[in-house]
Design an enzyme around this catalytic site. Structure first.
Site, PDB file in Angstrom:
ATOM      1  N   HIS A  35      13.439  -7.985  31.584  1.00 53.15           N
ATOM      2  CA  HIS A  35      12.808  -7.035  30.662  1.00 53.15           C
ATOM      3  C   HIS A  35      13.903  -6.297  29.897  1.00 53.15           C
ATOM      4  O   HIS A  35      15.061  -6.267  30.325  1.00 53.15           O
ATOM      5  CB  HIS A  35      11.915  -6.046  31.406  1.00 53.15           C
ATOM      6  N   SER A  90       1.895   5.294   1.011  1.00 55.32           N
ATOM      7  CA  SER A  90       1.890   6.172   2.161  1.00 55.32           C
ATOM      8  C   SER A  90       2.989   7.212   1.943  1.00 55.32           C
ATOM      9  O   SER A  90       3.211   7.654   0.816  1.00 55.32           O
ATOM     10  CB  SER A  90       2.132   5.335   3.436  1.00 55.32           C
ATOM     11  N   HIS A 125       0.851  -1.182   0.000  1.00 54.24           N
ATOM     12  CA  HIS A 125       0.000   0.000   0.000  1.00 54.24           C
ATOM     13  C   HIS A 125       0.890   1.235   0.000  1.00 54.24           C
ATOM     14  O   HIS A 125       2.076   1.166   0.331  1.00 54.24           O
ATOM     15  CB  HIS A 125      -0.942   0.013   1.209  1.00 54.24           C
ATOM     16  N   SER A 144      15.674  -3.062  27.643  1.00 58.57           N
ATOM     17  CA  SER A 144      15.843  -1.615  27.472  1.00 58.57           C
ATOM     18  C   SER A 144      17.299  -1.379  27.067  1.00 58.57           C
ATOM     19  O   SER A 144      17.914  -2.215  26.418  1.00 58.57           O
ATOM     20  CB  SER A 144      15.480  -0.875  28.770  1.00 58.57           C
TER      21      SER A 144
END
Length: 895
Positions: A578, A438, A436, A580
C-alpha cells in the site's frame, strides 16, 4: 492595465499606493502633502482642515482625494486656493460593487477657477465620469503629466495643443473617435497612451511629436496609419496591436531608435519586406503571422476571432456561438473556440482573496495567485475553453512545479497545466483547458510524476531524483490504476540543524498515491538512495530505519522490522503493498518517529520575518510587513531609500494562511480612524509570496508630552487554524496566547510644554515614584537609580523573581540590546510602575534580590528602608504625634 507616469521622484513624494494618512488631530500637517484618498470621508477631513488650519493647508503641494467621496463637489470649490499645489490626484476606483469591480468616481467637471493653479504639474483624473475635458485644464501653464484614463471622453478640445509643457498624456480606455489637429503642437510630449478607444483615423499632425518615445494606439479601430509617423525620430516603442490595419507604411523601418513594433492581431495580409526584416517586430495574429496552437481550431482562425479587452472595473462579458478571445484587466486571458457555447452566454468573473478556511493547501504547497471565480458555476461548454492565468514566480528551496487548481464545490483538484514566461515583461503565465467554470487558482507543488499501471506491470521513477524507482511486477493489479509519485529532497544540513544531531541523516522523502482503494495484489518494489555519506561499504544496518508516515494520524512509524531490506552500494530496496509516505533514516537514535515528525513539520512551515520601518520624511508613518524568509533582503534593499530601521525581528515559524495581529504598545498607539484597525490592532493573514503590508500612522498619547516618545510594535498569533497538528495547537489558546516578536519604534522628539522640565537619564525619563508606605519607608526614584547601578548582569533573574514574564524579559533585552544600563533601568522601572500601589512591593523586591543571590542589594534596600523609618519617626515627632504613636505601638506589642 492602466499606465502610471509621474514627474521624477513624484511617486515617492505622493506615496503612490500608500495606505496611510496623517494624524489629522495634530496641530500641523505631515510636511507638504495630504493623502486622504484612503478614507471614505477624506473630503470631509479636508474641509475640516481647510476651515481649522487654512494657513497650513494652502501650503500643501501634494494632495490625493477619492472621487468616490460624496462631498467631492463641495471640496472642489476649495482647491483653487491651494496656489502651491504641484500634484493633484482625484481618482475613482476606491469603491467596489457587489461583484468586486471598481466603481467610477463622481467627477464630471472642474470649477472654472481651477486654472489658477499655476504650479500644478501632475493631474490624475482617472476612473471618473468625464464626457468632455474641462476647459480649465487648458489654462494650467505648468502641467506636464495628465491622466484621464477610464473615463467617457468622446473627443478632445480643438486647442488641446496649448498644453505646451505636457510630457505624458494617458487617455486609455475612453471613447475617443478622433483627435484634434492641434495634438501635433505638443512638442515636449514623450509618452502618449490612447489605447482601447474607438479611433478610426489619425491626423497627419501626429508626425510632429518629435520628442515622443512611446506611442500606444492598441485596441482601436484603425484601418491605416499616416506616413508622417516616420518623422518620429525619437520613437522607441510603437504599439499598434488589436486594430483593423490592412497595411503599414514601409517608412516605419527607417525610424532610428525604434526597438519595439507590435502589429499583432490586425488584418495584415502583406507586410513590407523592410518591416519584416526588423528583429523586434511582432506580427502574430495576422493572416500571414504566427499563431498559438489550439487543439480545437485551425491556427489562423484563433486570431481572427472577436477580441474583448475588459478594464479592471468591468465584471462580465458575453460569449456567442462564434467564439471570442477575452483579455481581463488583471492579465487573465480566455479563448472560447467557435461552438463552445451554443447560445449567447453571459460570463461573470471576479478576483477573490484566498480564505484559509476555504482554500486548503496541501503539504508543501505554495500559493501563487488570487482565486478567480467564473460564473455560472458548472456551466458545460461544447468544446474546451482555454485559460491563461498570470502568477507570481515561486521561490522555493525545493524543486516545485506550477499547476492550476480548481474547486468542484467539495474539494480542489489539479488541472493539466503548461507554463511559460513572457520574454519582454518576464511575467509567468499558467495555461489550462476546462469544460466547465468554477473557482481557479495557481499553486506551486512538489514535482509529480505519474503513470498508468497495467496488469502486466511497469516502472515509475522520479524526475527530481532518478535514483528513486518504483517497480510494479506483472500481475500487480487486475484493472489498470493511476499512480502518482512526489519527492522532497532534504539536505543533510537541514536535518542536522533541526535535530541538533550531526549523526542524523535521511534520504529524500517519498510520497506515493493511487486512485484505487484496493491494495496491490503483489508487493511493489521501491528503491531509495542511501542517506548522504552512507554507502554499502560503511553501512551499519542497525542504524538504518525505514519510516512510514500516516499524515492523517500525524505519526511516523518505524517499519524496518516489517519489511525485507536489500542493499546495494548506493541503494536500499524494500517491498510494500500500500502507498503513503516513506523515509529512509540513518541515525543512532533507537526511536526516531518523533524526530522524523519534528523534521517534517519544520519542512512544511514557512519561516517569515516581521519588518517595521519608518518613513524618513514622515517618521510618524510606519510600514508593517510580513514577508517570507527569502524575501527579507530584497524587500529591505528596495525600501531603504524611503524607510529607516529598526532591523527585522528573528525568524518566526508560521503556518500558511495563519492569521496574526500587530499591536502598538508603550507610548504610541494606532490612529483609531483606520478602517482596518480593530481594538487597537491591525489584522494580517499570511500566505507565502503574497504581500502582507500595512502602512499606517501612529499617534503619541497626550500624557507623554515633552519626552522622546519610544514605543514598540508586537506581533501576536491569531486564531488557531483547524488544520494544524494537535501538539502545535495545544500550546496556543486564545487570540493573543503566543507573542511572536516585538520591534522598537522611536518617534521624533515632542515639543516640551512650558510648564514641564523633564530630566532624562541615559535616554530614559521616569515619573516620580514612592514605593511602599510611610511606616516601612518609601523607595523613591533616586533610590531605584542607586539600586540599578549595582544590578549588573543579574537583571534577568531578578526580573523573573519579581514576577515579570519571560516574554517581557526578552522584550526588554531586545529593545535595549546594545546598552546593559538601559536593560536594567527598563526592567526595574517597568516593575516599579506596575506595582506602585502595592504596599508590600518593597518586601517583594528584597525577597527577589535574595532569591537571585544578591544579598548585598537586599542589605542596601534594608538600609534605605531603615533610614525611611527614622525619617518617618522624626516627622511625626515634629508634629506632636510621637506619644500617640508610641501608645499605639505598645498596644500592638501587648496584643
Amino acid at each position: 492595465m492602466q499606465k502610471m507616469a509621474e514627474p521624477l521622484g513624484l511617486r515617492d513624494e505622493c506615496g503612490e499606493g500608500t495606505l496611510g494618512a496623517p494624524a489629522l488631530t495634530g496641530s500641523c500637517l505631515a510636511d507638504n502633502r495630504l493623502n486622504l484618498d484612503v478614507y471614505p470621508d477624506g473630503c470631509c477631513r479636508f474641509l475640516q482642515l481647510f476651515e481649522e488650519q487654512q494657513g497650513d493647508v494652502v501650503q500643501v503641494e501634494f494632495l490625493r482625494l477619492s472621487s468616490n467621496d460624496c462631498l467631492l463637489d463641495t471640496t472642489l470649490g476649495s482647491l483653487p486656493h491651494l496656489k502651491h499645489l504641484k500634484s493633484l490626484v482625484l481618482k475613482g476606483g476606491h469603491a467596489r460593487d457587489e461583484f468586486g469591480s471598481y466603481q467610477h468616481g463622481s467627477l464630471t467637471s472642474l470649477p472654472t477657477d481651477f486654472g489658477n493653479l499655476r504650479c500644478l504639474t501632475h493631474l490624475d483624473l482617472s476612473f471618473n465620469r468625464l464626457s468632455i475635458l474641462p476647459s480649465c485644464i487648458l489654462h494650467l501653464p505648468s502641467l506636464r503629466v495628465l491622466l484621464v484614463s477610464h473615463n467617457s471622453l468622446v473627443t478632445l478640445p480643438e486647442d488641446f495643443g496649448c498644453l505646451s509643457k505636457l510630457t505624458f498624456f494617458s487617455a486609455m480606455k475612453n471613447q475617443l473617435k478622433d483627435l484634434p489637429q492641434s495634438i501635433g503642437e505638443l512638442s515636449m510630449l514623450q509618452d502618449l497612451d490612447l489605447s482601447e478607444n474607438a479611433l478610426e483615423l489619425l491626423p497627419e499632425e501626429v508626425g510632429n511629436l518629435h520628442n515622443c518615445i512611446e506611442l500606444d494606439l492598441s485596441g482601436n479601430r484603425l484601418l491605416s496609419i499616416p506616413d508622417s509617423l516616420a518623422n518620429l525620430k525619437s520613437l522607441r516603442r510603437l504599439h499598434l496591436h488589436s486594430n483593423l490595419l490592412v497595411t503599414v507604411p514601409a517608412s516605419l523601418a527607417s525610424l532610428p531608435n525604434l526597438s519595439r513594433l507590435d502589429l499583432q492581431n490586425n488584418c495584415l495580409r502583406a507586410i513590407p519586406a523592410e518591416i519584416q526584416a526588423l528583429p523586434f517586430v511582432r506580427v502574430r495574429g495576422n493572416p500571414l503571422g504566427e499563431t498559438e496552437p489550439s487543439p480545437q481550431a485551425d491556427k489562423s482562425s484563433i486570431r481572427r476571432l472577436k477580441r474583448l479587452f475588459l478594464a479592471s472595473e468591468e465584471g462580465s462579458f458575453t460569449v456567442t456561438s462564434e467564439g471570442c478571445r477575452v483579455v481581463l484587466g488583471c492579465g487573465i486571458h480566455f479563448y472560447f473556440p467557435p461552438g463552445a457555447a451554443s447560445d449567447p452566454l453571459r460570463i461573470y468573473f471576479r478576483s477573490l482573496t484566498p480564505d484559509p478556511q476555504w482554500v486548503k493547501l496541501r503539504h508543501h504547497d505554495v500559493l501563487l495567485s488570487r482565486v478567480l471565480e467564473l460564473q455560472p458555476h458548472g456551466v458545460q461548454f461544447q468544446q474546451e475553453v482555454q485559460i491563461w492565468m498570470p502568477y507570481i514566480s515561486p521561490q522555493t528551496p525545493y524543486q516545485h512545479e506550477v499547476v492550476v487548481r480548481t474547486f468542484s464545490g467539495q474539494s480542489w483538484s489539479d488541472l493539466k497545466t503548461r507554463v511559460r514566461r513572457k520574454r519582454k515583461s518576464k511575467k509567468c503565465v499558467a495555461h489550462c483547458c476546462v469544460l466547465h467554470f468554477s473557482w481557479f487558482l495557481v499553486v506551486s507543488r512538489l514535482v509529480q510524476n505519474e503513470c498508468k499501471v497495467p496488469a502486466e506491470g511497469t516502472l515509475l521513477f522520479s524526475s527530481v531524483d532518478p535514483n528513486i524507482k518504483v517497480i510494479f511486477p506483472p500481475g500487480v493489479t487486475k484493472e489498470p490504476r493511476s499512480v502518482k509519485l512526489q519527492v522532497l529532497p532534504v539536505s543533510a544540513e537541514e536535518i542536522q540543524e533541526i535535530t541538533a544531531n550531526a549523526g542524523c541523516r535521511a534520504s529524500p522523502l517519498l510520497y506515493l498515491s493511487q486512485d484505487s482503494m484496493v491494495d496491490f495484489l503483489k508487493p511493489v518494489r521501491i528503491q531509495l538512495p542511501l542517506p548522504p555519506g552512507v554507502t554499502g561499504l560503511n553501512l551499519d544496518r542497525s542504524r538504518l530505519h525505514i519510516l512510514h508516515g500516516d499524515l492523517e494520524g500525524q505519526t511516523w512509524n518505524d517499519i524496518t522490522s516489517e519489511v525485507v531490506l536489500e542493499f546495494t552500494h548506493l541503494y536500499a530496496v524494500f517491498e510494500v503493498t500500500h502507498f503513503s509516505w516513506y523515509w529512509l533514516w540513518y541515525t543512532t537514535k533507537t526511536y526516531i518517529g518523533g524526530i522524523a515528525k519534528k523534521v517534517y513539520e519544520r519542512l512544511r512551515l514557512y519561516q517569515v520575518n516581521f519588518i517595521a520601518l519608518q518613513r524618513k520624511r514622515d517618521p510618524e508613518q510606519v510600514l508593517l510587513q510580513c514577508v517570507p524568509k527569502h524575501k527579507v533582503d530584497p524587500v529591505l534593499k528596495k525600501l531603504q531609500d524611503r524607510y529607516r530601521g529598526p532591523e527585522p525581528s528573528d525568524m518566526v515559524e508560521m503556518f500558511e494562511g495563519e492569521q496574526f495581529f500587530a499591536a502598538f504598545e508603550r507610548g504610541i498607539s494606532i490612529d483609531m480612524d483606520r478602517p482596518d484597525c480593530v481594538d487597537g490592532r491591525l489584522s494580517f493573514i499570511f500566505y507565502s509570496h503574497l504581500k502582507n503590508m500595512k502602512e499606517i500612522y501612529v499617534t503619541s498619547p497626550v500624557d507623554r508630552k515633552g519626552q522622546a516618545v519610544k514605543g514598540q510594535v508586537s506581533f501576536y498569533r491569531g486564531a488557531v487554524p483547524d488544520s494544524i497538528p494537535e501538539d502545535a495547537s495545544r500550546r496556543r489558546k486564545g487570540p493573543d496566547s503566543l507573542w511572536l516578536a516585538t520591534l522598537p519604534i522611536k518617534l521624533p522628539q515632542l515639543k516640551p510644554r512650558w510648564d514641564e522640565n523633564p530630566s532624562p537619564l541615559n535616554g530614559f525619563s521616569f515619573p516620580p515614584l514612592n514605593l511602599g508606605n510611610a511606616e516601612t519607608g518609601y523607595l523613591t526614584q533616586a533610590n531605584l537609580l542607586s539600586i540599578a547601578r549595582r544590578v549588573g548582569a543579574d537583571w534577568q533573574s531578578i526580573g523573573l523573581n519579581l514576577g515579570l514574564t519571560y516574554q517581557q524579559i526578552e522584550r526588554i533585552g531586545y529593545n535595549n540590546r546594545e546598552d546593559l544600563n538601559k536593560q536594567i533601568l527598563d526592567m526595574l522601572f517597568s516593575w516599579a510602575q506596575q506595582n506602585s500601589e502595592d504596599p508590600d512591593c518593597v518586601s517583594r523586591l528584597v525577597t527577589a534580590m535574595k532569591e537571585s543571590g544578591r544579598q548585598d542589594i537586599a542589605d542596601e534596600i534594608d538600609a534605605i528602608i531603615e533610614l525611611g523609618r527614622q525619617k518617618y519617626s522624626e516627622s511625626i515627632r515634629r508634629v506632636g504625634l510621637e506619644q500617640e504613636s508610641s501608645t499605639e505601638d505598645s498596644a500592638i506589642a501587648m496584643t
